[in-house]
Design a protein around this motif. Structure first.
Motif, mmCIF file in Angstrom:
data_model
loop_
_atom_site.group_PDB
_atom_site.id
_atom_site.type_symbol
_atom_site.label_atom_id
_atom_site.label_comp_id
_atom_site.label_asym_id
_atom_site.label_seq_id
_atom_site.Cartn_x
_atom_site.Cartn_y
_atom_site.Cartn_z
ATOM 1 N N LEU A 77 -3.005 -5.951 4.934
ATOM 2 C CA LEU A 77 -2.415 -4.657 5.262
ATOM 3 C C LEU A 77 -3.368 -3.558 4.806
ATOM 4 O O LEU A 77 -3.869 -3.610 3.686
ATOM 5 C CB LEU A 77 -1.076 -4.534 4.534
ATOM 6 C CG LEU A 77 -0.292 -3.238 4.588
ATOM 7 C CD1 LEU A 77 0.174 -2.966 6.014
ATOM 8 C CD2 LEU A 77 0.909 -3.330 3.666
ATOM 9 N N SER A 78 -3.636 -2.593 5.680
ATOM 10 C CA SER A 78 -4.488 -1.465 5.285
ATOM 11 C C SER A 78 -4.105 -0.229 6.091
ATOM 12 O O SER A 78 -3.538 -0.329 7.172
ATOM 13 C CB SER A 78 -5.968 -1.800 5.500
ATOM 14 O OG SER A 78 -6.206 -2.116 6.851
ATOM 15 N N LEU A 79 -4.423 0.933 5.532
ATOM 16 C CA LEU A 79 -4.165 2.201 6.227
ATOM 17 C C LEU A 79 -5.248 2.455 7.256
ATOM 18 O O LEU A 79 -6.413 2.130 7.037
ATOM 19 C CB LEU A 79 -4.130 3.364 5.240
ATOM 20 C CG LEU A 79 -2.933 3.459 4.314
ATOM 21 C CD1 LEU A 79 -3.072 4.666 3.409
ATOM 22 C CD2 LEU A 79 -1.638 3.534 5.086
ATOM 23 N N ILE B 178 0.847 -1.199 0.000
ATOM 24 C CA ILE B 178 0.000 0.000 0.000
ATOM 25 C C ILE B 178 0.878 1.243 0.000
ATOM 26 O O ILE B 178 2.007 1.214 0.473
ATOM 27 C CB ILE B 178 -0.970 0.051 1.202
ATOM 28 C CG1 ILE B 178 -0.193 0.011 2.528
ATOM 29 C CG2 ILE B 178 -2.000 -1.041 1.138
ATOM 30 C CD1 ILE B 178 -1.045 0.293 3.747
ATOM 31 N N SER C 137 1.538 5.034 1.434
ATOM 32 C CA SER C 137 1.236 5.802 2.634
ATOM 33 C C SER C 137 0.214 6.875 2.278
ATOM 34 O O SER C 137 -0.041 7.142 1.105
ATOM 35 C CB SER C 137 2.514 6.438 3.196
ATOM 36 O OG SER C 137 3.066 7.333 2.253
ATOM 37 N N SER C 138 -0.363 7.506 3.297
ATOM 38 C CA SER C 138 -1.425 8.485 3.051
ATOM 39 C C SER C 138 -0.957 9.669 2.208
ATOM 40 O O SER C 138 -1.726 10.212 1.426
ATOM 41 C CB SER C 138 -2.007 8.977 4.376
ATOM 42 O OG SER C 138 -0.975 9.485 5.195
ATOM 43 N N TYR D 107 4.339 3.838 10.444
ATOM 44 C CA TYR D 107 5.315 3.824 9.347
ATOM 45 C C TYR D 107 6.117 5.115 9.252
ATOM 46 O O TYR D 107 7.078 5.189 8.509
ATOM 47 C CB TYR D 107 4.667 3.463 8.007
ATOM 48 C CG TYR D 107 3.538 4.342 7.545
ATOM 49 C CD1 TYR D 107 3.791 5.548 6.910
ATOM 50 C CD2 TYR D 107 2.221 3.953 7.715
ATOM 51 C CE1 TYR D 107 2.755 6.349 6.474
ATOM 52 C CE2 TYR D 107 1.180 4.745 7.277
ATOM 53 C CZ TYR D 107 1.454 5.937 6.655
ATOM 54 O OH TYR D 107 0.431 6.725 6.225
ATOM 55 N N ALA E 44 -0.742 2.071 10.004
ATOM 56 C CA ALA E 44 -1.267 1.003 9.153
ATOM 57 C C ALA E 44 -1.627 -0.181 10.029
ATOM 58 O O ALA E 44 -0.997 -0.424 11.064
ATOM 59 C CB ALA E 44 -0.241 0.589 8.104
#
Length: 133
Positions: free
Chosen positions: A87-89, A46, A48-49, A109, A96
């Motif tokens: 895995l998810s935010l 994924i 990052s934001s 992270y 995460a």
């Protein structure tokens, strides 16, 4: 005379090779190559934001955090006791969620560390069973 000319040509060729050899041997720079990839297949990846990092988890039980702009590995978090599943935010910036065989972990992270690791007991026959895998 042709025989002398052949030997002379060989001599010039050998001298040329000896003169050229030092340049060839120093033309490549020495590099240290460190393996950074996962040693087993990747389960999930994924962004990052703010899209500057990629977080990956693999069947090798490693979490790897990569910088997007140059692909540099920033951190590896290895856990040999559990198997990662997903895995998810999380809505909170920099966090995460990693689900595992035995529970979940919350990864910060930005600081490259697991901040919460929670084991969830198994449920069987109408009751929770502690300490089973």
């Amino acid at each position: 005379m042709p025989a002398r000319f052949g030997k002379r040509k060989q001599g010039i060729f050998l001298i040329f090779c000896f003169l050229l050899f030092p340049f060839l041997s120093f033309s490549q720079k020495a590099q240290l190559v460190v393996p950074t990839k996962h040693s087993k297949p990747v389960i999930a990846a994924i962004y990052s934001s703010n899209k500057d990092k990629v977080i990956t988890i693999g069947y090798d039980n490693a979490v790897k955090i990569w910088r997007v702009k140059d692909g540099l590995l920033l951190s590896t978090i290895k856990d040999t006791t559990i198997g990662f599943r997903s895995l998810s935010l999380l809505p909170a910036p920099g966090l995460a969620l990693i689900t595992t065989d035995k529970g979940y972990q919350v990864l910060d992270y930005q600081k490259n560390q697991v901040i919460v690791s929670k084991r969830i007991p198994k449920y069987s026959g109408g009751r929770f069973i502690e300490g089973t895998s």
